[in-house]
Scaffold this motif. Sequence first.
Motif, PDB file in Angstrom:
ATOM      1  N   LEU A  91     -32.143  -7.973  -4.329  1.00 48.49           N
ATOM      2  CA  LEU A  91     -31.160  -8.142  -3.843  1.00 48.49           C
ATOM      3  C   LEU A  91     -29.973  -9.012  -3.934  1.00 48.49           C
ATOM      4  CD1 LEU A  91     -33.674  -9.651  -0.197  1.00 48.49           C
ATOM      5  CD2 LEU A  91     -31.862  -7.851  -0.413  1.00 48.49           C
ATOM      6  N   PHE A  92     -30.020  -9.011  -5.229  1.00 46.12           N
ATOM      7  CA  PHE A  92     -28.705  -9.964  -5.870  1.00 46.12           C
ATOM      8  C   PHE A  92     -27.648  -8.247  -6.109  1.00 46.12           C
ATOM      9  CE2 PHE A  92     -26.090 -10.856  -9.433  1.00 46.12           C
ATOM     10  CZ  PHE A  92     -25.388 -12.066  -9.253  1.00 46.12           C
ATOM     11  N   TYR A  93     -28.304  -7.066  -6.568  1.00 45.77           N
ATOM     12  CA  TYR A  93     -27.776  -6.290  -6.690  1.00 45.77           C
ATOM     13  C   TYR A  93     -27.124  -5.122  -5.194  1.00 45.77           C
ATOM     14  CZ  TYR A  93     -28.794  -5.138 -12.108  1.00 45.77           C
ATOM     15  OH  TYR A  93     -29.219  -5.923 -12.773  1.00 45.77           O
ATOM     16  N   VAL A  94     -28.082  -5.379  -4.329  1.00 48.27           N
ATOM     17  CA  VAL A  94     -28.161  -4.862  -3.296  1.00 48.27           C
ATOM     18  C   VAL A  94     -27.511  -5.433  -1.967  1.00 48.27           C
ATOM     19  CG1 VAL A  94     -29.377  -4.439  -0.603  1.00 48.27           C
ATOM     20  CG2 VAL A  94     -30.718  -3.156  -2.421  1.00 48.27           C
ATOM     21  N   TYR A  95     -26.618  -7.148  -2.129  1.00 50.78           N
ATOM     22  CA  TYR A  95     -25.880  -7.891  -1.386  1.00 50.78           C
ATOM     23  C   TYR A  95     -24.116  -7.665  -1.743  1.00 50.78           C
ATOM     24  CZ  TYR A  95     -29.341 -10.363   1.250  1.00 50.78           C
ATOM     25  OH  TYR A  95     -30.955 -10.668   0.915  1.00 50.78           O
ATOM     26  N   THR A  96     -23.812  -7.485  -3.314  1.00 53.10           N
ATOM     27  CA  THR A  96     -23.146  -7.553  -4.082  1.00 53.10           C
ATOM     28  C   THR A  96     -22.580  -5.657  -3.166  1.00 53.10           C
ATOM     29  OG1 THR A  96     -23.980  -6.806  -6.246  1.00 53.10           O
ATOM     30  CG2 THR A  96     -23.129  -9.383  -5.516  1.00 53.10           C
ATOM     31  N   ASN A  97     -23.763  -4.811  -3.364  1.00 54.95           N
ATOM     32  CA  ASN A  97     -23.340  -3.533  -3.377  1.00 54.95           C
ATOM     33  C   ASN A  97     -21.480  -2.864  -2.614  1.00 54.95           C
ATOM     34  OD1 ASN A  97     -26.229  -2.019  -4.300  1.00 54.95           O
ATOM     35  ND2 ASN A  97     -24.466  -3.124  -5.980  1.00 54.95           N
ATOM     36  N   HIS A  98     -21.776  -3.696  -1.406  1.00 49.30           N
ATOM     37  CA  HIS A  98     -21.432  -3.611  -0.338  1.00 49.30           C
ATOM     38  C   HIS A  98     -20.904  -4.155   0.512  1.00 49.30           C
ATOM     39  CE1 HIS A  98     -21.931   0.909  -1.065  1.00 49.30           C
ATOM     40  NE2 HIS A  98     -23.720   1.035  -1.342  1.00 49.30           N
ATOM     41  N   MET A  99     -21.509  -5.519   0.770  1.00 45.96           N
ATOM     42  CA  MET A  99     -21.024  -6.838   1.982  1.00 45.96           C
ATOM     43  C   MET A  99     -19.830  -6.888   2.242  1.00 45.96           C
ATOM     44  SD  MET A  99     -24.943  -7.872   2.789  1.00 45.96           S
ATOM     45  CE  MET A  99     -25.128  -8.447   3.782  1.00 45.96           C
ATOM     46  N   LEU A 100     -18.851  -6.677   0.241  1.00 41.54           N
ATOM     47  CA  LEU A 100     -18.454  -7.666   0.404  1.00 41.54           C
ATOM     48  C   LEU A 100     -17.150  -7.218   1.193  1.00 41.54           C
ATOM     49  CD1 LEU A 100     -17.874  -9.681  -2.604  1.00 41.54           C
ATOM     50  CD2 LEU A 100     -17.213 -11.115  -0.784  1.00 41.54           C
ATOM     51  N   CYS A 101     -17.126  -5.883   1.490  1.00 41.64           N
ATOM     52  CA  CYS A 101     -16.212  -4.926   1.137  1.00 41.64           C
ATOM     53  C   CYS A 101     -15.744  -4.506   3.030  1.00 41.64           C
ATOM     54  CB  CYS A 101     -16.528  -3.163   0.755  1.00 41.64           C
ATOM     55  SG  CYS A 101     -17.263  -3.276  -0.916  1.00 41.64           S
ATOM     56  N   ARG A 102     -14.723  -3.639   2.647  1.00 43.95           N
ATOM     57  CA  ARG A 102     -14.193  -3.175   4.184  1.00 43.95           C
ATOM     58  C   ARG A 102     -15.272  -1.774   4.890  1.00 43.95           C
ATOM     59  NH1 ARG A 102      -9.106  -1.312   4.574  1.00 43.95           N
ATOM     60  NH2 ARG A 102      -9.314  -0.399   2.363  1.00 43.95           N
ATOM     61  N   MET A 103     -15.685  -2.013   6.460  1.00 47.34           N
ATOM     62  CA  MET A 103     -15.436  -0.945   6.895  1.00 47.34           C
ATOM     63  C   MET A 103     -15.240   0.247   6.972  1.00 47.34           C
ATOM     64  SD  MET A 103     -18.290  -1.638   9.732  1.00 47.34           S
ATOM     65  CE  MET A 103     -16.580  -2.463  11.048  1.00 47.34           C
ATOM     66  N   THR A 104     -15.143   1.578   6.441  1.00 46.25           N
ATOM     67  CA  THR A 104     -15.467   2.371   6.509  1.00 46.25           C
ATOM     68  C   THR A 104     -14.905   3.824   7.238  1.00 46.25           C
ATOM     69  OG1 THR A 104     -15.906   3.591   4.664  1.00 46.25           O
ATOM     70  CG2 THR A 104     -13.639   1.993   3.704  1.00 46.25           C
ATOM     71  N   SER A 105     -14.455   4.308   7.955  1.00 48.07           N
ATOM     72  CA  SER A 105     -14.829   5.495   8.626  1.00 48.07           C
ATOM     73  C   SER A 105     -14.735   6.835   8.368  1.00 48.07           C
ATOM     74  CB  SER A 105     -13.581   5.429  10.508  1.00 48.07           C
ATOM     75  OG  SER A 105     -12.602   6.337   9.088  1.00 48.07           O
ATOM     76  N   ILE A 106     -13.817   7.154   6.051  1.00 45.18           N
ATOM     77  CA  ILE A 106     -14.094   8.000   6.090  1.00 45.18           C
ATOM     78  C   ILE A 106     -14.496   6.978   4.846  1.00 45.18           C
ATOM     79  CG2 ILE A 106     -12.925   9.104   4.288  1.00 45.18           C
ATOM     80  CD1 ILE A 106     -11.109   8.685   6.744  1.00 45.18           C
ATOM     81  N   ASN A 107     -15.391   7.731   4.174  1.00 45.20           N
ATOM     82  CA  ASN A 107     -16.264   7.443   2.639  1.00 45.20           C
ATOM     83  C   ASN A 107     -15.972   7.702   1.998  1.00 45.20           C
ATOM     84  OD1 ASN A 107     -18.485   7.053   1.333  1.00 45.20           O
ATOM     85  ND2 ASN A 107     -19.787   8.292   1.598  1.00 45.20           N
TER      86      ASN A 107
END
Length: 370
Positions: free
Chosen positions: A251-267
């Motif tokens: 979870l240390f990795y998983v939490y930092t993978n994307h949860m700090l990022c913006r949402m994007t409709s384009i990948n």
Amino acid sequence: MNVVERETWITQAEYAKKLRSSLPPEAFLPDPSKTWILLINIAILILGWGVANHLDRWHWYLLWLYLPLSIVMGNSVIVLLFSTHDLLHSRTIKNPQLRQILSLLGLTLLWTPPTFWKAVHNREHHNKTNSLQDPDRNYLYEQPNNWGKWIQDTFVPSAEVHPLGLTIGMAHAWGVHTFRNLSSVLLFNHGRTEYPPAAFTVSTKERKAIAIEFLIILGIHVGILFYLGFHPVKLLLSYFLPIWIGYSGILFYVYTNHMLCRMTSINDPLINSVSIQVPPIFDTLHLNFSYHTEHHIFPGINSDYYPVVQGLLKTHYPDRFNLLDAGEAWRLMLRTPRHYKDENTFTDWNGEKSITCPLSSGSRESGARN
């Protein structure tokens, strides 16, 4: 730099097309060593349970001697996820039956049927990363306040989380993540379930396979408990503690993978993903999982070549690439709320805060890898 506007978003396919010619052909070849890593860590766990079965003969004051093995077994739980993750993204094992058996064994302690993993991770998460349709994203503030959203608010790192809740969450949130998505497709499978961040559906064939695989996983867990005689000390040191350690590391990795990022409709992986810098020993142990943006650009590449991809990203996209020291990433997690108010703004459970995504102002690179 200013927030990257939608007009400048770049798709995963475009990044891959631009960078692929700069990578050696062997980067895309199957790597049998990852399969051996998976098997070795299964053997470590079996050995650990074998030793634990004799703990009832140890004097109580010697039980602490088992703790190093508990830690090693916990790391094996982490490695099993990451090695199986690589296996299911690659063509290393072409025989479908063998591939399914090994991936089932690799994901058993994660309570994750491999057919389900391929659906939720390979298909849904990778194709819809941090979009409204991504089952791995933060909840929206406007989503109904249900048990799934409450658990994220109470146990996931954020500016509001209590230290006790975070500690409990690190050891158990993987199970919650799996349960909410697994129950959604097994019990309902209509794509309208409200307690996951984003519901999805699977085919009838997949649903049947997921159910059968889950029953096999359940049977293996029950078998382990019977083997250990339901002895509380044996279970604590060789079953629960390794799982808690393993889930916390994952979870240390998983939490930092994307949860700090913006949402994007384009990948756009350079906008919706983060790579972190960890001590080299962890990259060696964990198959370079810290190179997560690199993985989202080339999901099937040999993970040994992620550092090469990172070098290319630094050269071609230095102002877009989210590269954070692991400590800095964790501090940012603990300074920001965990619900999306909009695609670029975080808020809390009550909607009282409005914090702009801290990664909106361009590259956050802090230092270079050794």
